[in-house]
Enzyme design. Structure first.
Site, short mmCIF file in Angstrom:
data_model
loop_
_atom_site.label_atom_id
_atom_site.label_comp_id
_atom_site.label_asym_id
_atom_site.label_seq_id
_atom_site.Cartn_x
_atom_site.Cartn_y
_atom_site.Cartn_z
N GLY A 12 -12.99 -2.61 -9.87
CA GLY A 12 -12.20 -3.28 -9.94
C GLY A 12 -11.03 -2.81 -8.59
N ARG A 16 -2.77 -3.80 -8.07
CA ARG A 16 -1.57 -3.52 -8.52
C ARG A 16 -1.18 -1.97 -8.80
NH1 ARG A 16 0.18 -6.35 -13.31
NH2 ARG A 16 -2.13 -6.65 -14.37
C1 UD1 Z 1 -11.73 -8.47 -18.34
C2 UD1 Z 1 -13.29 -9.66 -20.00
C3 UD1 Z 1 -11.43 -10.40 -20.80
C4 UD1 Z 1 -10.74 -9.04 -21.09
C5 UD1 Z 1 -10.20 -8.37 -19.83
C6 UD1 Z 1 -9.69 -6.74 -20.81
C7 UD1 Z 1 -14.93 -10.64 -18.30
C8 UD1 Z 1 -15.91 -11.78 -18.04
N1 UD1 Z 1 -13.28 -10.76 -18.77
O1 UD1 Z 1 -11.15 -10.01 -17.85
O2 UD1 Z 1 -12.59 -10.58 -21.68
O3 UD1 Z 1 -10.00 -9.95 -22.23
O4 UD1 Z 1 -11.61 -8.08 -19.36
O5 UD1 Z 1 -9.07 -6.59 -19.68
O6 UD1 Z 1 -15.69 -9.34 -18.98
N2 UD1 Z 1 -14.83 -4.33 -13.04
C9 UD1 Z 1 -15.32 -4.40 -12.36
N3 UD1 Z 1 -16.43 -4.47 -11.55
C10 UD1 Z 1 -15.66 -6.05 -11.39
C11 UD1 Z 1 -14.54 -6.94 -12.40
C12 UD1 Z 1 -14.49 -5.49 -12.81
O7 UD1 Z 1 -16.11 -3.14 -12.04
O8 UD1 Z 1 -17.04 -7.51 -10.22
C13 UD1 Z 1 -14.17 -3.74 -14.32
C14 UD1 Z 1 -12.32 -3.57 -13.51
O9 UD1 Z 1 -12.46 -2.32 -13.32
C15 UD1 Z 1 -12.31 -2.67 -15.14
C16 UD1 Z 1 -12.76 -4.32 -16.10
O10 UD1 Z 1 -13.57 -4.47 -14.76
O11 UD1 Z 1 -12.54 -1.80 -15.72
C17 UD1 Z 1 -12.18 -5.43 -16.75
O12 UD1 Z 1 -12.11 -6.02 -14.97
P1 UD1 Z 1 -11.17 -7.11 -15.02
O13 UD1 Z 1 -10.95 -7.46 -13.86
O14 UD1 Z 1 -9.66 -6.41 -15.32
O15 UD1 Z 1 -11.39 -7.86 -16.15
P2 UD1 Z 1 -10.48 -9.53 -16.48
O16 UD1 Z 1 -10.91 -10.18 -15.80
O17 UD1 Z 1 -8.87 -8.91 -16.69
#
Ligand code: UD1
Ligand code: MG
Length: 453
Positions: A12, A16
């Site tokens: 991610g 922020r």
């Molecule tokens: C995700 C979950 C959601 C959960 C929430 C908890 C999914 C689709 N959604 O949502 O159900 O309630 O986390 O916080 O799984 N990341 C990657 N690559 C990406 C996207 C994300 O490595 O392409 C990593 C981020 O660094 C982070 C984690 O995955 O550590 C979650 O990513 P984030 O974007 O916060 O997910 P949410 O949309 O909040």
């Protein structure tokens, strides 16, 4: 026991945080949050650890120092897409997979173990989801459970009003068998509100196949994520609060617990007293009955039983205090070893120094350990007495039971039992001051009389 692999998502953007440092490397209790998580994973002795990273790969490489593999996800198309990137690293791996988030650092080992145990229960669930009930569920994916099994996972942005009302939320963490994980992920599409490959869809697909998926529930602290500096500070507070309670439960007295800051590895014996406003950096161990007085800053120090430190002391890395040694106010130590009962009570700098048992270091003593290019050592023998305001110009040795007279600048070794005085011979003039005052008073009176005329 099946083998275990951990996939840690950290690709991610972390926008922020507004930071040049990768989000998962921001420290809590003086340790990068990712390393807190890694330590909890390591307790389960996994065969593989794969960290999925986007930007900031070299920072993570340095921090992990070969302790985990890195898989790059570029660009980032969602959590499901992120897990896919670990596929190559898990080629041929047949065991259980734990999916964790690098920015959710305080998942207890026991919780991870519970997820894996549930995955291997007789009803053989396809996916175990770690869920929780936050005070405010806004932003989280919802977990819809009926009769003990998950019937749907839905992201807030895709949820109906009825689904949004569900209290149970997805922490994001899951346990899945490797063979299930990648075959389910192959079937995930980005047909949703965010045009992302949702990891959560593997639950929905498995359910459609008639497989059982289950949630286990944990308390919010265990799955709290960090997205901003404010959340970082909140997490620090929460961690410290727990550590303070732990310290007291273990038999330390904290007069004002909310003002004491521990590092992740601070070790305390029994009956340690910690006065208000004390900060511990990493690498501190304090034995029984030691007293840490107010406003002290301590890192990389080993403090034996019965020692007293502070108030207002600064112990830097490489400090070792043997039993009942004493470091008083405005004393700084660095790579300094004080023998039993040695004392430096006031206004002193001891760097690169070995100080024998029972030595007394007077107020204002400075070990001059640096010439602008190199560092040098000062060795002070047992029972030596260093008079106030002395400069010990290293490398230098002061012998056992030697006395260094106050105000000395010592640049050559002092033998055992020697008195060393390095200061100018005193000039003694009896009555000189009286004569001076008389002469000056007369001069001033004469001038005043002249001015009035
Ligand atoms: C995700 C979950 C959601 C959960 C929430 C908890 C999914 C689709 N959604 O949502 O159900 O309630 O986390 O916080 O799984 N990341 C990657 N690559 C990406 C996207 C994300 O490595 O392409 C990593 C981020 O660094 C982070 C984690 O995955 O550590 C979650 O990513 P984030 O974007 O916060 O997910 P949410 O949309 O909040
Ligand atoms: Mg999130």
């Amino acid at each position: 026991m099946t083998e275990l692999a951990a996939i840690i998502l950290a690709a991610g953007k972390g926008t922020r945080m507004k930071s040049d440092l990768h989000k998962v490397l921001h420290p809590i209790a003086c340790r990068p949050m990712l390393m807190h998580l890694m330590a909890s994973v390591d307790a389960l002795i996994p065969t593989k650890k794969v960290v999925v990273v986007g930007s900031g790969k070299s920072q993570l490489e340095t921090a992990l120092a070969g302790s985990a593999e890195l898989a790059v996800q570029e660009p980032q198309f969602g959590t499901g897409h992120a897990v896919q990137q670990a596929r190559g690293s898990l080629e041929g791996f047949e065991g259980d997979v734990l999916i964790l988030y690098g920015d959710v650092p305080f998942v207890p080992t026991a919780m991870m173990q519970a997820m894996v145990a549930r995955l291997n229960a007789p009803d053989a669930p396809a996916v175990v989801v770690l869920a929780f009930e936050p005070e405010n569920s806004s932003g989280y994916g919802r977990v819809i459970v009926e009769d003990g099994r998950i019937i749907k996972m839905v992201e807030q942005k895709d949820a109906t009003e009825a689904e949004k009302a569900a209290k149970l939320c997805n922490s994001g963490l899951m346990a899945v068998k490797a063979r299930d994980l990648f075959s389910l992920l192959d079937r995930v599409t980005d047909d949703n509100a965010q045009k992302e490959y949702y990891l959560t869809d593997i639950v929905n697909i498995a359910s459609e196949d008639g497989r059982i998926c289950v949630a286990i529930i944990t308390e919010p602290y265990n799955v709290a994520g960090i997205n901003s500096r404010a959340q970082l500070a909140e997490m620090e507070q929460a961690w410290q609060q727990r550590r303070r309670v732990q310290a007291m439960d273990d038999g330390a007295t904290l007069i004002a617990p909310e003002t004491v800051w521990f590092a992740w590895d601070t070790q305390l014996g029994r009956d340690v007293l910690i006065e208000p406003n004390v900060f511990f950096g990493p690498g501190v161990s304090i034995s029984d009955n030691a007293k840490i007085r107010a406003n002290s800053h301590i890192e990389g120090a080993i403090i034996a039983s019965g020692c007293e430190v502070g108030p207002f002391a600064r112990l830097r890395p490489g400090t070792v205090l043997e039993e009942k040694a004493k470091i008083g106010n405005f004393v700084e130590t660095k790579k300094a070893h004080l023998g039993k009962g040695a004392k430096a009570n006031h206004l002193t700098y001891l760097g690169d120094a070995i100080i024998g048992a029972g030595a007394n270091i007077g107020a204002g003593t400075i070990t001059c350990n640096y010439d602008g290019y190199f560092k040098y050592q000062t060795v002070i023998g047992e029972g030596a007495f260093i008079g106030s305001n002395s400069a010990l110009i290293a490398p230098v040795k002061i012998g056992r039971d030697a006395i260094v007279a106050a105000g000395s600048a010592v640049s050559r070794d002092v033998a055992d039992g020697e008195l060393r005085m390095v200061r100018a011979e005193q000039l003694v003039k009896p009555g000189w001051a009286d004569r001076f005052h008389d002469a000056m008073r007369k001069k001033k009176a004469d001038k005043k009389a002249l001015d009035q005329n």
